[in-house]
Design an enzyme around this catalytic site. Structure first.
Site, PDB file in Angstrom:
ATOM      1  N   LYS A   1       0.631  -1.059   0.103  1.00  0.00           N
ATOM      2  CA  LYS A   1       0.203  -0.102   0.036  1.00  0.00           C
ATOM      3  C   LYS A   1       0.951   1.274   0.127  1.00  0.00           C
ATOM      4  O   LYS A   1       0.664   2.114  -0.526  1.00  0.00           O
ATOM      5  CB  LYS A   1      -0.819  -0.018   1.179  1.00  0.00           C
TER       6      LYS A   1
ATOM      7  N   GLN B   1      -5.461  -1.506   9.154  1.00  0.00           N
ATOM      8  CA  GLN B   1      -5.052  -2.849   8.465  1.00  0.00           C
ATOM      9  C   GLN B   1      -5.852  -3.955   9.355  1.00  0.00           C
ATOM     10  O   GLN B   1      -5.543  -3.924  10.531  1.00  0.00           O
ATOM     11  CB  GLN B   1      -3.665  -3.151   8.225  1.00  0.00           C
TER      12      GLN B   1
ATOM     13  N   ASP C   1     -11.488   2.851   3.529  1.00  0.00           N
ATOM     14  CA  ASP C   1     -12.100   1.264   3.505  1.00  0.00           C
ATOM     15  C   ASP C   1     -13.476   1.400   3.240  1.00  0.00           C
ATOM     16  O   ASP C   1     -13.992   0.139   3.007  1.00  0.00           O
ATOM     17  CB  ASP C   1     -11.435   0.747   4.838  1.00  0.00           C
TER      18      ASP C   1
HETATM   19  N1  LIG Z   1      -8.171  -2.350   6.633  1.00  0.00           N
HETATM   20  C1  LIG Z   1      -8.435  -3.780   5.478  1.00  0.00           C
HETATM   21  N2  LIG Z   1      -7.816  -4.670   5.907  1.00  0.00           N
HETATM   22  C2  LIG Z   1      -7.863  -5.985   4.939  1.00  0.00           C
HETATM   23  C3  LIG Z   1      -8.516  -5.692   3.826  1.00  0.00           C
HETATM   24  C4  LIG Z   1      -8.908  -4.381   3.306  1.00  0.00           C
HETATM   25  O1  LIG Z   1      -9.411  -3.922   2.192  1.00  0.00           O
HETATM   26  N3  LIG Z   1      -8.955  -3.437   4.121  1.00  0.00           N
HETATM   27  N4  LIG Z   1      -8.053  -6.757   2.861  1.00  0.00           N
HETATM   28  C5  LIG Z   1      -7.425  -7.823   3.025  1.00  0.00           C
HETATM   29  C6  LIG Z   1      -6.042  -7.674   2.619  1.00  0.00           C
HETATM   30  N5  LIG Z   1      -5.558  -6.877   1.532  1.00  0.00           N
HETATM   31  C7  LIG Z   1      -5.701  -5.585   1.786  1.00  0.00           C
HETATM   32  O2  LIG Z   1      -5.449  -5.106   2.709  1.00  0.00           O
HETATM   33  C8  LIG Z   1      -5.185  -7.389   0.452  1.00  0.00           C
HETATM   34  C9  LIG Z   1      -5.280  -8.825   0.197  1.00  0.00           C
HETATM   35  C10 LIG Z   1      -4.728  -9.493  -1.041  1.00  0.00           C
HETATM   36  C11 LIG Z   1      -4.089  -8.631  -2.023  1.00  0.00           C
HETATM   37  C12 LIG Z   1      -3.616  -9.286  -3.269  1.00  0.00           C
HETATM   38  O3  LIG Z   1      -3.181  -8.247  -4.238  1.00  0.00           O
HETATM   39  N6  LIG Z   1      -3.324 -10.348  -3.539  1.00  0.00           N
HETATM   40  C13 LIG Z   1      -2.836 -11.207  -4.580  1.00  0.00           C
HETATM   41  C14 LIG Z   1      -2.354 -12.432  -3.799  1.00  0.00           C
HETATM   42  C15 LIG Z   1      -1.063 -11.957  -2.944  1.00  0.00           C
HETATM   43  C16 LIG Z   1      -0.403 -13.214  -2.213  1.00  0.00           C
HETATM   44  O4  LIG Z   1       0.727 -14.064  -2.860  1.00  0.00           O
HETATM   45  O5  LIG Z   1      -0.606 -13.312  -1.156  1.00  0.00           O
HETATM   46  C17 LIG Z   1      -3.667 -11.741  -5.585  1.00  0.00           C
HETATM   47  O6  LIG Z   1      -4.788 -12.015  -5.115  1.00  0.00           O
HETATM   48  O7  LIG Z   1      -3.368 -11.652  -6.800  1.00  0.00           O
HETATM   49  C18 LIG Z   1      -4.282  -7.392  -1.749  1.00  0.00           C
HETATM   50  C19 LIG Z   1      -4.562  -6.922  -0.724  1.00  0.00           C
HETATM   51  C20 LIG Z   1      -7.500  -8.391   4.468  1.00  0.00           C
HETATM   52  N7  LIG Z   1      -7.345  -7.150   5.102  1.00  0.00           N
END
Ligand SMILES: Nc1nc2c(c(=O)[nH]1)N[C@@H](CN(C=O)c1ccc(C(=O)N[C@@H](CCC(=O)O)C(=O)O)cc1)CN2
Length: 296
Positions: free
Chosen positions: A54, A98, A121
């Site tokens: 981020k 987060q 968020d």
């Molecule tokens: N305050 C928040 N906490 C969390 C959120 C959120 O939107 N707000 N979402 C999730 C975690 N998250 C961002 O925070 C997030 C999850 C996954 C990805 C992502 O790009 N995933 C990749 C794979 C990455 C890997 O190898 O692990 C993909 O799907 O291609 C980005 C952001 C929980 N917490």
């Protein structure tokens, strides 16, 4: 039918380029730089990776990034004091805490302490209510990303049958509200839904957000349907750790018209939409027009 693969990585790169373009104009024309504060409590390894991404992506689109890393033992009082400080900081247009938080902290209390106008968020109860009543809200990033990909795929979603599998506050419920806002006929399915396979088979749009690896097999998918897989599940297979979605990709891709892969589908859109929301919050705070194509 072999499904078209919806490339979330490429889509997210386009969203970020649009955000960067608009941030540059904001600076040039108004002397304003959007700022995003991200708060991480504790050392959860996945959260550390997401927070790092981020911060990096925030800077790449030309915004100011403020990272606050707090001890796992941080008290609720100290966390609330930090949020109060960020709420009152004019350089901060977006605040994100987060998730998940360590167990001793009350997530609802913490989220509802964020100024709703800075709640990028979209989890604050005021934004939840605004979205549910079709008013201008901050919209949760993952469902916003899914909506952008669906609109890009279909143009209008009006009249389509959509099934959202999962009823979480973070994805399932806001996703259903957004689809309803675009005039879909929406069903929210969950662990108690009767005849789930038949419910899913009726859908033109399937959004799977249950957090159960490969739970939706291909024979639940209507021929030509669009499948959006929100699941990110780490599993062991053939002695290796792999990332899979909530949909059995191989069999679903044989029937779907279009499908998001895991990884590289919905995931990258989450952070791209966070940047879009920060830009939107900054424009709203300064009484400027909202960035077109980056909101619900
Ligand atoms: N305050 C928040 N906490 C969390 C959120 C959120 O939107 N707000 N979402 C999730 C975690 N998250 C961002 O925070 C997030 C999850 C996954 C990805 C992502 O790009 N995933 C990749 C794979 C990455 C890997 O190898 O692990 C993909 O799907 O291609 C980005 C952001 C929980 N917490």
């Amino acid at each position: 039918m072999v499904a078209q693969v919806i490339d979330g990585k490429a889509f997210a790169a386009k969203v970020r380029a649009q955000v960067a373009d608009k941030v540059a104009k904001l600076k040039e024309e108004h002397g304003i730089t959007p700022g995003l504060a991200v708060v991480l409590v504790g050392e959860d390894p996945a959260s550390q990776v997401y927070v790092r991404s981020k911060g990096k992506q925030t800077v790449e689109v030309g915004m100011n990034s403020y990272e606050h890393k707090l001890d796992a033992e941080t008290s609720e009082q100290d966390l609330l004091a930090l949020i109060d400080k960020l709420n009152n900081d004019p350089a901060v247009h977006g605040i994100l805490v987060q998730l998940p938080l360590p167990k001793h902290l009350n997530e609802d209390l913490v989220i509802n302490a964020i100024n709703p106008a800075k709640d990028v968020d979209g989890f604050h109860i005021s934004n939840v209510g605004l979205l549910a009543t079709g008013q201008k809200a901050m919209v949760p990033c993952t469902p916003l990303g899914c909506l952008m990909m669906l609109r890009d795929q279909h143009g209008s979603l009006s009249g389509m049958d959509a099934v959202v599998i999962g009823r979480s506050n973070i994805v399932g419920k806001p996703m259903a509200q957004l689809l309803l806002g675009d005039s879909c006929t929406v069903t929210i399915a969950h662990s108690r839904t009767r005849n789930l396979p038949d419910v899913v088979r009726r859908a033109d749009i399937v959004v799977a957000a249950v957090g159960r690896p490969e739970m939706v097999p291909g024979d639940w998918i209507k021929e030509g349907a669009t499948v959006i897989d929100v699941g990110i599940n780490r599993i062991e297979r053939d002695g290796k750790t792999r990332l899979v979605g909530d949909v059995d990709y191989a069999s679903a891709a044989e029937r779907a018209g279009a499908i998001t892969p895991v990884p590289g589908g919905v995931g990258p859109m989450t952070i791209a939409c966070l940047l879009a929301n920060t830009l939107t919050a900054c424009c709203r705070a300064n009484g400027l027009p909202e960035p077109e194509g980056l909101t619900a």
